[in-house]
Structure formats: structure tokens, C-alpha cells
Design an enzyme around this catalytic site. Structure first.
Site, PDB file in Angstrom:
ATOM      1  N   ASP A 169     -11.800  -8.516  11.355  1.00 56.82           N
ATOM      2  CA  ASP A 169     -11.192  -8.255  10.047  1.00 56.82           C
ATOM      3  C   ASP A 169     -10.676  -9.524   9.406  1.00 56.82           C
ATOM      4  OD1 ASP A 169     -11.283  -5.528   9.410  1.00 56.82           O
ATOM      5  OD2 ASP A 169      -9.603  -5.066  10.734  1.00 56.82           O
ATOM      6  N   ASP A 188      -7.438  -5.733  12.265  1.00 57.97           N
ATOM      7  CA  ASP A 188      -6.055  -6.115  11.926  1.00 57.97           C
ATOM      8  C   ASP A 188      -5.087  -4.986  12.285  1.00 57.97           C
ATOM      9  OD1 ASP A 188      -6.770  -4.401   9.881  1.00 57.97           O
ATOM     10  OD2 ASP A 188      -6.229  -5.764   8.244  1.00 57.97           O
ATOM     11  N   GLU A 235     -13.673   5.042   6.519  1.00 62.14           N
ATOM     12  CA  GLU A 235     -12.480   5.545   7.216  1.00 62.14           C
ATOM     13  C   GLU A 235     -11.883   6.722   6.442  1.00 62.14           C
ATOM     14  OE1 GLU A 235      -9.585   2.609   8.407  1.00 62.14           O
ATOM     15  OE2 GLU A 235      -8.109   4.144   8.956  1.00 62.14           O
ATOM     16  N   GLU A 292     -12.029  -5.101   3.411  1.00 57.43           N
ATOM     17  CA  GLU A 292     -11.677  -3.774   2.889  1.00 57.43           C
ATOM     18  C   GLU A 292     -11.708  -3.788   1.368  1.00 57.43           C
ATOM     19  OE1 GLU A 292      -7.875  -2.450   4.320  1.00 57.43           O
ATOM     20  OE2 GLU A 292      -8.403  -2.797   6.415  1.00 57.43           O
TER      21      GLU A 292
HETATM   22  O1  KIV Z   1      -8.232  -2.672  11.952  1.00 61.80           O
HETATM   23  C1  KIV Z   1      -8.867  -1.767  12.493  1.00 61.80           C
HETATM   24  O2  KIV Z   1      -8.700  -1.464  13.674  1.00 61.80           O
HETATM   25  C2  KIV Z   1      -9.828  -1.035  11.692  1.00 61.80           C
HETATM   26  C3  KIV Z   1     -10.262   0.304  12.230  1.00 61.80           C
HETATM   27  C4  KIV Z   1      -9.227   1.322  11.920  1.00 61.80           C
HETATM   28  C5  KIV Z   1     -11.581   0.695  11.709  1.00 61.80           C
HETATM   29  O3  KIV Z   1     -10.209  -1.451  10.640  1.00 61.80           O
END
Ligand code: KIV
Length: 266
Positions: free
Chosen positions: A84, A45, A181, A114
Site C-alpha cells: 500500500d 497499511d 472492499e 485507494e
Molecule cells: O491495508 C489493508 O490491509 C488492505 C486490505 C483491507 C485489503 O488494504
């Protein structure tokens, strides 16, 4: 079925070969990344920031994600596509299931959520229904307003202890992979050792089982002009994008990226 599956990633962890993951949002880059040897394409995302120009990932919708997943699927040549679930797309069980169905039907092979310990329930729900889940811990950008900015997480001992416990609980709940992260390198190393599932890092040091970067960052492109400490510009010294992506994969496999300077201390 992609050539790279969960078993491939498990075997890479067991053999000690590092996993190369990169964000990817369209068909052309999917093809180039696969040809460079990238094993996991993350339709992140982060597209809300690097493609759409927002200052966070919060405005990204499930429809936006599905559009980009479908594009990546068309260019994919055997990589595993990780996608995501965007902000609030997994706030309730009903939303989690419906939105996951949309993204899996668009081409995802695994979804990323997340959070922290509370992810155990959605992970169990999805794993029971055949959807592999990657749990994203540490700096979780969808929670940027709660965290007060894009800051390193797990520096205090209590926070670090909680993250270790969360990682183990989420593996127990059925997570197929973890992503850490902006976590101190030592803590990320401990977590990677403590769990059997692959752990991918971004700003988490060199001891995780694999690495991921945002495509635009590693190509030296930045809308804000600010480059995070954990990013390396792989375009430097290369004659084109395919060579830069190949250099990234090589550096991850040879363990020359990330170097100590790309990581954080406790
Ligand atoms: O959305 C994304 O690109 C991510 C990375 C920062 C791991 O979650």
C-alpha cells in the site's frame, strides 16, 4: 523476481482458479504464508491498526511501510509482494513517484492505491515507468472521514454504475489488478466479469478472482473486539497458525470461503 508474477495471476483468472492473498507484515509470517500457498502477500497499511494500534490507517508513513516491506521480502519464498501507498503518499505526481521508488526498492513488486476514477493519472504515470498498480475501489479506508465510517459502498444504483465505469477506466489506464472492499456481491461479480485484469475481493462475495483478509482478523485476533461480517476465523479447529493459513488457502481455492453469509447485498 518472485515465482508468482502478473502473468501467473492473469493465468489464474483465465483458468478460473481463485487467487489467495493475505496481509503480511513481517518475515516469519511471510515464510509461513508462502508455505501455506498464499500467492500474494499484501503489506497493507492496515498495519497502522493491527500492529500500531491506531483507530485508522491515516497515521501510517512511507517509512513505516518500507520497514515492513523489507521484513516481508526477507521471509518471502516466491509470492508477489503487493504494498500500500499510505495516506497522502500519492497526493501529487512527485510524491507518487518518489514514494513508489522507496517502496519498490524496499521489496514491493506491485503497489496499491485507494481511490476511484482520479487514480487513472497516477496509474498511467506508474505503469509507463514499469510499476504495476492495483487500484483499491469500494470502501477505501484512507477516506474513512469522507465516507463517514467503514460502510458498504455501491449499494445505490448510481454509485454502482460509477464503480463499474471507474473499474473499466482504471483497467484502460493500465491498472494490473483491482481490489474491491465491502461491495455488494452482485456488483463485484459484474465488475470481475467486465475486466480482463484479476479482481481481488474482501467483503465482496465469492465471484471475484481472488480473496484477501487481514491476517489478524482471520486468526481470530481483534483489538477492538469487533469482527467484520466478511471475516472468518480460520484458527477455529486448527492446531496452529500454519494450519490456519493452509485452511484459508484451501477454502479460497475450493470456493468454500467466502460463503454467502460473508457477503453484502445491494
Ligand atoms: O491495508 C489493508 O490491509 C488492505 C486490505 C483491507 C485489503 O488494504
Amino acid at each position: 523476481m518472485p515465482d508468482v508474477t502478473l502473468s501467473t495471476l492473469q493465468s489464474l483468472k483465465q483458468s478460473g482458479e481463485k487467487i489467495a492473498m493475505l496481509t503480511c507484515y513481517d518475515a516469519t509470517f511471510a515464510q509461513v504464508a508462502c508455505q501455506a500457498g498464499v500467492e500474494v502477500l499484501l503489506v497493507g497499511d492496515s498495519l497502522g491498526m493491527v500492529l500500531q494500534g491506531h483507530d485508522s490507517t491515516l497515521p501510517v508513513s512511507v517509512a513505516d511501510m518500507a520497514y515492513h516491506v523489507a521484513a516481508v521480502k526477507r521471509g518471502n519464498q516466491g509470492a508477489l509482494i503487493l504494498v500500500d501507498l499510505p495516506f497522502m503518499a500519492y497526493a501529487t505526481h512527485e510524491q507518487t513517484l518518489a514514494n513508489c521508488a522507496t517502496l519498490m526498492q524496499a521489496g514491493a513488486h506491485m503497489v496499491k492505491l485507494e481511490g476511484a476514477a482520479w487514480l487513472a493519472e497516477p496509474i498511467r504515470l506508474l505503469a509507463e515507468r514499469g510499476v504495476p498498480v492495483c487500484a483499491h475501489l469500494g470502501l477505501t479506508p484512507q477516506a474513512v472521514n469522507l465516507l463517514g465510517g467503514y460502510k458498504v459502498q455501491g449499494r445505490q444504483e448510481a454509485q454502482a454504475r460509477q464503480m463499474r465505469a471507474d473499474a473499466m477506466a482504471l483497467e484502460q489506464a493500465g491498472a494490473a489488478m483491482l481490489l474491491l472492499e465491502c461491495v455488494p456481491s452482485e456488483l463485484a461479480a459484474e465488475i470481475s466479469q467486465a475486466v480482463r485484469i484479476p479482481v481481488i475481493g474482501i467483503g465482496a462475495g465469492g465471484a471475484t478472482d481472488g480473496q484477501v483478509l487481514v491476517l489478524h482478523d482471520m486468526l481470530g485476533l481483534s483489538l477492538s473486539g469487533r469482527t467484520p461480517k466478511f471475516v472468518k476465523d480460520f484458527m477455529a479447529g486448527q492446531d496452529g497458525i500454519p494450519a490456519a493459513l493452509a485452511a484459508y488457502v484451501r477454502a479460497v481455492k475450493e470456493r468454500s470461503f467466502p460463503a454467502a453469509e460473508h457477503g453484502f447485498s445491494a
